[in-house]
Scaffold this motif. Sequence first.
Motif, PDB file in Angstrom:
ATOM      1  N   ILE A   1       0.124  25.259   7.700  1.00 12.58           N
ATOM      2  CA  ILE A   1       0.062  26.013   6.439  1.00 12.58           C
ATOM      3  C   ILE A   1       1.429  26.042   5.771  1.00 12.58           C
TER       4      ILE A   1
ATOM      5  N   VAL B   1       2.570  24.494   2.049  1.00 16.66           N
ATOM      6  CA  VAL B   1       3.235  25.313   1.020  1.00 16.66           C
ATOM      7  C   VAL B   1       4.604  24.728   0.680  1.00 16.66           C
TER       8      VAL B   1
ATOM      9  N   SER C   1       6.383  22.977  -2.997  1.00 15.72           N
ATOM     10  CA  SER C   1       7.488  23.623  -3.717  1.00 15.72           C
ATOM     11  C   SER C   1       8.816  22.871  -3.631  1.00 15.72           C
TER      12      SER C   1
END
Length: 538
Positions: free
Chosen positions: A319, A323, A327
């Motif tokens: 996870i 993420v 970014s």
Amino acid sequence: MVDQIVLCMCSWATWLDIAMVITLCALLMMGFPAAFTLAGVALVFGLFGLAVGAFDPAFIADPFPIRIFGIVNNQVLLAVPMFILMGVILERSRIAEDLLDTMARLFGGMRGGLGLSVMVVGALLAASTGIVGATVVTMGLLSLPTMLKRGYDPGLAAGSIAAAGTLGQIIPPSIVLILLGDVISNAYQEAQLNQGIFAPETVSVGDLFAGALIPGLVLVGLYMTYLAGMALFRGRTSPAVPLEERFEFNEAIRAAWRTLPAPLLLIVAVLGSILAGKATATEAASVGAIGALLIAGSRSAVATGWPKRLSQLGLAAIIALIVLDGSVDLRLGRAAMTTTEHIGVSIALVLCLLLLCGVLAAIYSLARRHMFRPVLAKTTEVTGMVFTILICAALFSLVFRGLGGDETIAGALAATPGGKIGALVVVMVVMFVLGFFLDFIEITLVAVPLVAPALLTLGIDPIWLGVMMAVNLQTSFLTPPFGFALFYLRGVAPPELRTAQIYRGAIPFVGIQIGMLILLSLWPDLATWLPDQLYGDS
């Protein structure tokens, strides 16, 4: 006399391509193994065509080894064993059982709640595994006895389970869609080359996944609407679960929190990465396989102590990597990187190390429970079957084309009354009938490559065609008396459930499927809108 025999053989040579297909269908319906039947029929008809001067061995001498190398080296097809592994792990680790139990207790308090739970779990399993047989068998073993015990109409219970199990045909990621995507892509490029377009457009598996998503969700909605209508107007067919067996509200929330996040995260990680363009189908499949492995290792029924904690850390690392990738630019080997990017890459390396430890811990836990070896054996068995059929289907296709089969099919479809719509209807009817006797792998790898180039040459949208074929096969597998899903369910159903009741329960869902095909025919945007929005015109 010899001249008459030669003349007779030459006249027969013009029908060799048709006889080849008829022979193949007859042998497959008699139960002969698909892969070796394909190769055997191809070799026999190739030798006969060679003897009568109707076949040039150059059609297979050079192209066949290239085809084999292309199949083995095909990056798209690498997704197949990964998705199979993901599905088998989820099946063997009893995640489906926990999902069904939780959903049944959550929604069982209202009339029709068990049926709606079966449909929701069927959709989740379809989006997690994509394997129809495993889903039908699992849900038949777990849900059917409970539904019958709670007073559900036997036909409604059997029909809802069979219909929910077939959702794996159309809801991505689906093995059917992966194979169809590869076949449709090749056929589309061939059709464009035949039209003189020497810079052909391509169709990816991601396009087909995006195209099938909305029709799949609409189909789930139609199924649930039917079940809700039965509960509302014929309440005796789908009673509520007794009060003492329902969860209290707080207990229900805790149960949902324990069981739902893991499969939902897996679906988001796999399907979301494909639709967002972050990963190819193959890359997403590897994420899915690793995610399923870590989910299994995180379960109390599989692991305890440090292996369980490491597996949970591995899940958290996946996870976090997703993420972080969204970014920070994590590409290595660039001339200039900012301080933030250096920090991001360092964090990503640490997360990858945690992920590796989690995977090793999950494998250790599965092996200690004697589950890992059966998982690998089943995955290898199914993968070997798929790729053997692929190679043998390539040989069959080359011989068939060498005998003039592609011209025969193109001519027949072009001469069909009604133009391209008439040709499409004929192909759909033939595929529907074939679905009674042949597995989806055989139809996808044998029948579709024969007809798809001709249909696409007529100007049919490739994504819409692929989705229509997938829904059509799903309908065929649910239709009495030969539907494969019904056979799977009959094999695990209690003896007191009669075959006639299974057939009766499936008929309304077949009607819904036919309605879905009509909707797709009238509004092709159901299949083409999302791919256009995500990737531009295909």
